[in-house]
Design a protein around this motif. Structure first.
Motif, PDB file in Angstrom:
ATOM      1  N   PHE A  15      30.856 -50.316  30.140  1.00 47.37           N
ATOM      2  CA  PHE A  15      29.952 -51.426  30.400  1.00 47.37           C
ATOM      3  C   PHE A  15      29.326 -51.907  29.101  1.00 47.37           C
ATOM      4  O   PHE A  15      28.819 -51.139  28.313  1.00 47.37           O
ATOM      5  CB  PHE A  15      28.848 -50.996  31.360  1.00 47.37           C
ATOM      6  N   ARG A 745      24.770 -52.628  42.670  1.00 48.79           N
ATOM      7  CA  ARG A 745      23.499 -52.763  41.957  1.00 48.79           C
ATOM      8  C   ARG A 745      22.449 -51.912  42.663  1.00 48.79           C
ATOM      9  O   ARG A 745      22.305 -51.973  43.879  1.00 48.79           O
ATOM     10  CB  ARG A 745      23.035 -54.218  41.970  1.00 48.79           C
ATOM     11  N   ALA A 758      23.948 -45.643  34.962  1.00 51.17           N
ATOM     12  CA  ALA A 758      24.745 -46.861  34.804  1.00 51.17           C
ATOM     13  C   ALA A 758      26.187 -46.504  34.467  1.00 51.17           C
ATOM     14  O   ALA A 758      26.435 -45.651  33.608  1.00 51.17           O
ATOM     15  CB  ALA A 758      24.145 -47.734  33.712  1.00 51.17           C
ATOM     16  N   GLY A 759      27.117 -47.127  35.132  1.00 52.28           N
ATOM     17  CA  GLY A 759      28.539 -46.911  34.851  1.00 52.28           C
ATOM     18  C   GLY A 759      29.152 -45.779  35.647  1.00 52.28           C
ATOM     19  O   GLY A 759      30.381 -45.620  35.652  1.00 52.28           O
ATOM     20  N   ALA A 775      28.356 -48.059  39.390  1.00 53.08           N
ATOM     21  CA  ALA A 775      26.913 -48.292  39.543  1.00 53.08           C
ATOM     22  C   ALA A 775      26.388 -49.164  38.405  1.00 53.08           C
ATOM     23  O   ALA A 775      26.750 -48.985  37.243  1.00 53.08           O
ATOM     24  CB  ALA A 775      26.172 -46.955  39.551  1.00 53.08           C
ATOM     25  N   VAL A 776      25.555 -50.109  38.782  1.00 60.92           N
ATOM     26  CA  VAL A 776      24.816 -50.911  37.819  1.00 60.92           C
ATOM     27  C   VAL A 776      23.333 -50.711  38.136  1.00 60.92           C
ATOM     28  O   VAL A 776      22.931 -50.844  39.289  1.00 60.92           O
ATOM     29  CB  VAL A 776      25.196 -52.398  37.937  1.00 60.92           C
ATOM     30  N   ILE A 777      22.552 -50.362  37.149  1.00 65.14           N
ATOM     31  CA  ILE A 777      21.130 -50.151  37.375  1.00 65.14           C
ATOM     32  C   ILE A 777      20.411 -51.476  37.141  1.00 65.14           C
ATOM     33  O   ILE A 777      20.554 -52.091  36.083  1.00 65.14           O
ATOM     34  CB  ILE A 777      20.569 -49.059  36.429  1.00 65.14           C
ATOM     35  N   ASP A 778      19.693 -51.908  38.145  1.00 64.06           N
ATOM     36  CA  ASP A 778      19.128 -53.252  38.123  1.00 64.06           C
ATOM     37  C   ASP A 778      17.709 -53.199  38.690  1.00 64.06           C
ATOM     38  O   ASP A 778      17.511 -52.994  39.893  1.00 64.06           O
ATOM     39  CB  ASP A 778      20.025 -54.167  38.967  1.00 64.06           C
TER      40      ASP A 778
ATOM     41  N   GLY B  42      17.850 -56.721  32.124  1.00 67.43           N
ATOM     42  CA  GLY B  42      18.344 -55.358  32.077  1.00 67.43           C
ATOM     43  C   GLY B  42      19.495 -55.230  31.103  1.00 67.43           C
ATOM     44  O   GLY B  42      19.795 -56.141  30.325  1.00 67.43           O
ATOM     45  N   GLU B  44      22.712 -54.989  31.692  1.00 68.24           N
ATOM     46  CA  GLU B  44      24.003 -55.586  32.027  1.00 68.24           C
ATOM     47  C   GLU B  44      23.823 -57.005  32.540  1.00 68.24           C
ATOM     48  O   GLU B  44      22.721 -57.414  32.882  1.00 68.24           O
ATOM     49  CB  GLU B  44      24.699 -54.721  33.084  1.00 68.24           C
ATOM     50  N   ASP B  46      23.310 -60.226  34.453  1.00 61.57           N
ATOM     51  CA  ASP B  46      22.604 -60.584  35.683  1.00 61.57           C
ATOM     52  C   ASP B  46      21.676 -59.496  36.209  1.00 61.57           C
ATOM     53  O   ASP B  46      21.369 -59.480  37.404  1.00 61.57           O
ATOM     54  CB  ASP B  46      23.594 -60.980  36.789  1.00 61.57           C
ATOM     55  N   THR B  47      21.245 -58.592  35.377  1.00 65.20           N
ATOM     56  CA  THR B  47      20.276 -57.603  35.852  1.00 65.20           C
ATOM     57  C   THR B  47      18.890 -57.931  35.306  1.00 65.20           C
ATOM     58  O   THR B  47      18.740 -58.366  34.169  1.00 65.20           O
ATOM     59  CB  THR B  47      20.648 -56.165  35.432  1.00 65.20           C
ATOM     60  N   ALA B  48      17.885 -57.696  36.146  1.00 63.05           N
ATOM     61  CA  ALA B  48      16.504 -57.959  35.757  1.00 63.05           C
ATOM     62  C   ALA B  48      15.930 -56.729  35.069  1.00 63.05           C
ATOM     63  O   ALA B  48      16.441 -55.621  35.215  1.00 63.05           O
ATOM     64  CB  ALA B  48      15.683 -58.301  36.997  1.00 63.05           C
TER      65      ALA B  48
END
Lengths: 831, 204
Positions: A15, A745, A758-759, A775-778, B42, B44, B46-48
């Protein structure tokens, strides 16, 4: 493909913030899919001018796919190939807009997902083994099987699904016509219906015709002092419209964003309501109560423009009419607007047209009939939703409820832009419907700056009787069409049981002529299992995809750009757009119209398909309204885009402006319905007393009080991707460089609790199935709600499928696919 | 004459139109993107960032900054990277030897070395017939679509911005739209500490 190849290359990916530096799919080059191009990375001659004669031209047309944006495109064609797509100039250039999908049409047309020749299944269903056959072989074999099924099981044993996807007028409607004459069982789409029907019930959009929402013309947005974005992430789903709102904001407009997801618009909101998923309808009722508490009513509006003063009969639930109390019988009782109201000043009843002071409150007995004002019924219902309880339901502060109410009371005009974030739960109807009542109580409708949802209505100009789009049978047939529509939410059960609505319905074949139900419908595992009941599955499509993988015959369709058309009947701009042919048909494909004709001929229905494709197109324009608005076909073609909005009228931008009636059955905005009916009736019982009036129930699954919550505590949201429309564009290679693989997310709180970083590869699962993604941490995800963007095809997931998590439950009244009404758990998959 | 671009960071919402238009118009090979959307939030796309619900999320786009003090031009050993009289930083790929000195010198990470024969999606070129060809062993980047400018046009990324966030013009002309904007709005440039004097301005 290379499923393995793709997986391996994806797993190499790391990522990287932003995009493109990402080395995904590097070198591995083109994806190769069955029936599609098997090209390795192609080589190009240097793109220098090498010859003097370059054949280059620009052609305009509308975009064609299921987002219903209907954007106006300018296509550059060089040496017969589509080499660039951009926005064409609309008559009013503020409407110019495209998105990365429309810009990527060359990839959709020439890319690896494109189907190129007819195929017959050579292995087990879903195994991906195919053999190339000729069109004659395909049509002959399909028609022979259909005729066998007709003889053995009857006409209704053939089901058809012709929805969305290509969104071409001539092609899509050719299938509608064919299926009318084949007398197929229709597999309904059952999506987005709560949004459309709520608009229809409350405000007068043509909801049952699907998504013909009513509302003010788009440019009216500048008249709104506040705009409420409610359950919509238009930055992703309809980006071509975003600039209107950003410009309005720059001019001083303020925003309320009500959304469980923290969106880009939320980042700019003056009031952000981080609401619990699926509680929106309760929030609306809480705001209504706050308006009452603060004496914020627009009494004149309620009396003149809503059903509030109408008198509801205690015995039938119908509004009291003159004809009920000895007045003359109307010519048509179904459109009788001669309501009776109570005249407050005179202390007696009177005809609505003659009473200047109708009562909002009270119970009366008129000519022996007991009645009560509709407004009183609403007040009684609102008592069930006190503000303190609504705050608990919605997991927001009471203060936020009052803040929103205050805006509607004191800072109008207010517009509301609502989206599918409200619709995709089993309680979608109240979530979508109740918000209109806030506008009714405060008079925020029928005026400049007060629009509720987006209007789109170009379809009305076209003649669709011949084409079989309408339920009335084609004009040249003597048959009375009685087609059964099985909603998508009941299709699997019908296949499994051979019963629908208490009657035998043995379905043996399925024609999927546009759309991708195996990719986008809910409860996919159950559907796959039920396919065993089918002797024949035929798919016609431009692209490969999940439905193609399970069918027996693949019919490759020429893309929309390869023939002349009228495109979407539903646009989000005010224009009717002529769709010119851009390039010649490619590969061994045929147009949808040609395919419908071939099937009709093979099935002995050729007499109904004697018109040429061009004559068929002319038929659509054969209405007085079309002639008035767009002229002859040649004139329409020369104009390209024609404004259909009645701007010449006074207050022409405003729906219901100048006192003009709303297009509801009463001509008034409605929080109460005289009659309730589900979109599909199969013998179910629904609580008419409850659903006739604004109400709210928790969703059937995604709710913290559900027992299942202990085991599966995460609500699964599926965001619309800016890179796909449903599953369309899933195989566009350039976009895959920006958005290479399915993700989940997660808020850091939910991720940390599960040891997920993440990842990480994660498994999202419940009792119905699972999907493995990255996984994307958002931080913008609501804790307790995860977000797995939708539209990926099965072979693009690491394992499983997003729609394996979803279910086909509905409430008995609102028959609609509840994509977001899903609970699951997530765990890290060790690598 | 100094061509420049302004990005309204209040308007950009990361729709990617400009990135994809650039890619198509310039027939960019696989995995080459001259113009990229950057998420300010964030880690990546589109992440906040921040703690829900008090998050922040915004975007800007990043390509060659066409600096007045172009470090890439200063370090180029062959003279392939040049500053045109109209302000455009341009690479002559007949002269470039792909030594990567410019990539190391540029603080913006907007230059790409084409390593090996470029790979495309189709067997025909997309976009503009007169766009710069892509050559093995050369460095390339946004050139404000110089081939279009030279014919009186504007860069491809300007064709349709869904946020109406992009402006392009001559900032030596005080009457140009972009000059007036820069006179009336607050703005910043990326990595001002590098003292490169970019010709791309971020409106705030």
């Amino acid at each position: 493909m290379s499923k393995d190849l793709q997986k391996n290359s994806l797993s190499r990916r790391t990522f990287v913030k932003g995009l493109a530096a990402t080395a995904c799919l590097t070198g591995a080059g083109a994806i190769a899919l069955p029936g599609c191009t098997n090209a390795t990375a192609p080589t190009q001659e240097a793109n220098q001018v090498t010859t003097a004669a370059i054949d280059e031209k620009e052609v305009t047309r509308g975009c064609s796919f299921g987002c219903m944006g209907g954007c106006y495109l300018k296509c550059k064609v060089r040496d017969g190939r589509l080499v660039h797509v951009t926005a064409a100039d609309c008559p009013d250039t503020r409407y110019n807009g495209v998105c990365v999908k429309s810009l990527s049409w060359p990839h959709n047309i020439y890319g690896p997902g494109r189907l190129q020749y007819p195929m017959r299944r050579a292995g087990e269903r879903g195994e991906g083994k195919w053999e190339q056959i000729t069109w004659d072989e395909a049509i002959d074999e399909i028609c022979a099987k259909v005729k066998d099924i007709w003889v053995q099981y009857g006409k209704t044993a053939i089901a058809s699904y012709a929805i969305s996807a290509s969104q071409t007028a001539v092609g899509l409607n050719a299938y509608h016509r064919l299926f009318s004459f084949m007398e197929t069982t229709r597999c309904g789409h059952s999506y987005d219906l709560a949004n459309a029907l709520a608009n229809y019930f409350a405000y007068g959009g043509a909801g049952s015709n699907f998504c013909f929402n009513a509302g003010n013309e788009v440019s009216d947005i500048f008249n709104a002092k506040w705009n409420v974005f409610w359950g919509i992430n238009m930055e992703l789903s309809i980006p071509q419209k975003v600039h209107w709102h950003l410009e309005a904001k720059d001019e001083g407009q303020k925003w309320i964003v009500i959304d469980s997801n923290f969106t880009f618009f939320a980042s700019k909101a003056d009031i952000y309501v981080p609401i619990r998923p699926a509680s929106d309808g309760a929030f609306a009722l809480g705001v209504c109560n706050a308006i009452l508490e603060k004496d914020g009513l627009d009494v004149e509006f309620l009396k003149a423009r809503t059903v509030a003063p109408l008198l509801v009969r205690n015995d039938t639930g119908m509004f009291l009419r003159q004809a009920d109390i000895g007045g003359p019988a109307p010519e048509d009782p179904t459109t009788d607007l001669n309501f009776v109201v109570w005249d407050e000043a005179a202390g007696t009843h009177g005809a609505i047209a003659e009473v200047a002071t109708p009562a909002l409150n009270g119970s009366f007995t008129i000519e022996g009939i007991e009645v009560r004002t509709a407004y009183d019924l609403l007040l009684e219902r609102l008592k069930e939703f006190p503000i303190s309880e609504v705050a608990n339901i919605c997991d927001v502060s009471e203060d936020l409820i009052y803040q929103v109410a205050d805006v509607f009371i004191n800072e109008g005009p207010v517009s509301i832009t609502a989206g599918m974030g409200l619709d995709h739960y089993t309680n979608g109807m109240p979530n979508c419907w109740n918000l209109y009542t806030i506008a009714m109580l405060t008079g925020n409708a029928g005026k400049p700056g007060c629009t509720l949802n987006y209007p789109n209505h170009t379809g009305a100009i076209y003649n669709t009787a011949y084409t079989g789009t309408t339920s009335a049978l084609a004009e040249d047939s003597n048959q009375e069409q009685i087609s059964i529509t099985v909603p998508a939410t009941k299709f699997t059960e019908t296949l499994e049981t051979g019963m629908y609505a208490g009657q035998p319905l043995d379905i043996k074949a399925w024609f999927i002529t546009s759309g991708n139900p195996m990719g986008i419908n809910t409860d996919r595992q159950a559907m796959i299992k039920a396919l065993d009941k089918l002797d024949l599955i035929v798919c016609a499509n431009i692209q490969t995809g999940d439905s193609i993988q399970y069918c027996d015959y693949v019919l490759p369709v020429s893309s929309a750009f390869e023939h002349e058309d009228l495109g979407n009947f539903i646009n989000q701009s005010p224009y009717a757009i002529y769709h010119n042919k851009v390039i010649d048909p490619l590969y061994d494909t045929k147009t949808d119209y040609e395919i419908a004709c071939m099937l009709a001929e093979g099935l002995g229905l050729g007499e109904h398909f004697t018109r040429t494709e061009s004559e068929h197109l002319d038929t659509f324009l054969d209405t007085d309204f079309a002639r008035l608005m767009v002229g002859t076909r040649e004139e329409f073609k020369a104009k390209g885009a024609v404004d259909l909005w009645p701007r010449q009228e006074e207050e022409g931008l405003v729906y219901g402006g100048g006192g003009r009636p709303f297009s509801t059955s009463t001509g008034r905005m409605q929080f109460y319905l005289e009659t309730t009916f589900p979109m599909n009736y199969y013998g179910q019982v629904w609580d008419t007393k409850k659903v006739a009036l604004n109400y709210w129930d928790p969703p059937l699954e995604a709710w913290h009080e559900n027992e299942l919550f202990a085991k599966y505590p995460l609500v699964v949201f599926q965001e619309a991707s800016r890179f796909r429309v449903h599953t369309m564009f899933a195989y566009v290679e350039s976009l895959r460089e920006l958005d290479p693989e399915p993700i989940c997310r997660m808020n850091p709180i939910d991720a940390d609790a599960r040891g997920i970083k993440a990842g990480d590869k994660v498994k999202v699962f419940n009792d119905r199935g699972y999907v493995i993604v990255r996984a994307v941490i958002d931080g913008g995800r609501r804790p307790g709600q995860i977000n797995v963007p939708r539209g990926w095809q099965h072979d693009q997931f690491i394992e499983g499928h997003l729609q394996d998590l979803t279910h086909s439950m509905t409430d008995d009244y609102m028959i609609n696919q509840a994509y977001y009404d899903v609970l699951a758990e997530v765990e890290k998959v060790e690598e | 004459m100094r061509y420049a671009m302004a990005i309204d960071t209040n308007r950009c919402f990361g729709c990617q139109n400009c990135a994809v238009l650039c890619k198509s118009a310039n027939n960019l090979p696989r995995n080459v993107w001259w113009n990229k959307v950057v998420t300010v939030g964030g880690d990546e796309m589109d992440t906040a960032t921040g703690t829900y619900p008090n998050n922040t999320l915004s975007y800007y786009t990043k390509a060659c900054q066409h600096c007045e003090q172009a470090l890439c031009v200063a370090v180029c050993p062959t003279g392939a990277s040049i500053k045109r009289e109209d302000g455009i930083v341009w690479v002559d790929n007949e002269v470039c030897i792909g030594c990567k000195a410019c990539i190391e010198a540029c603080p913006y990470d907007v230059r790409t070395l084409i390593e090996g024969e470029p790979e495309y999606y189709f067997d025909f070129a997309t976009g503009d017939l007169d766009a710069e060809p892509h050559k093995n062993g050369t460095v390339e980047k946004c050139d404000f679509c110089a081939h279009r400018i030279d014919k009186g046009g504007t860069p491809a990324c300007m064709e349709i911005c869904n946020g109406r966030a992009r402006y392009f013009g001559d900032i030596d002309d005080p009457q140009s739209e972009i000059s007036k904007l820069l006179a009336s709005r607050d703005y910043y440039c990326l990595m001002e500490e590098e003292k490169t004097s970019p010709s791309v301005f971020m409106l705030t």
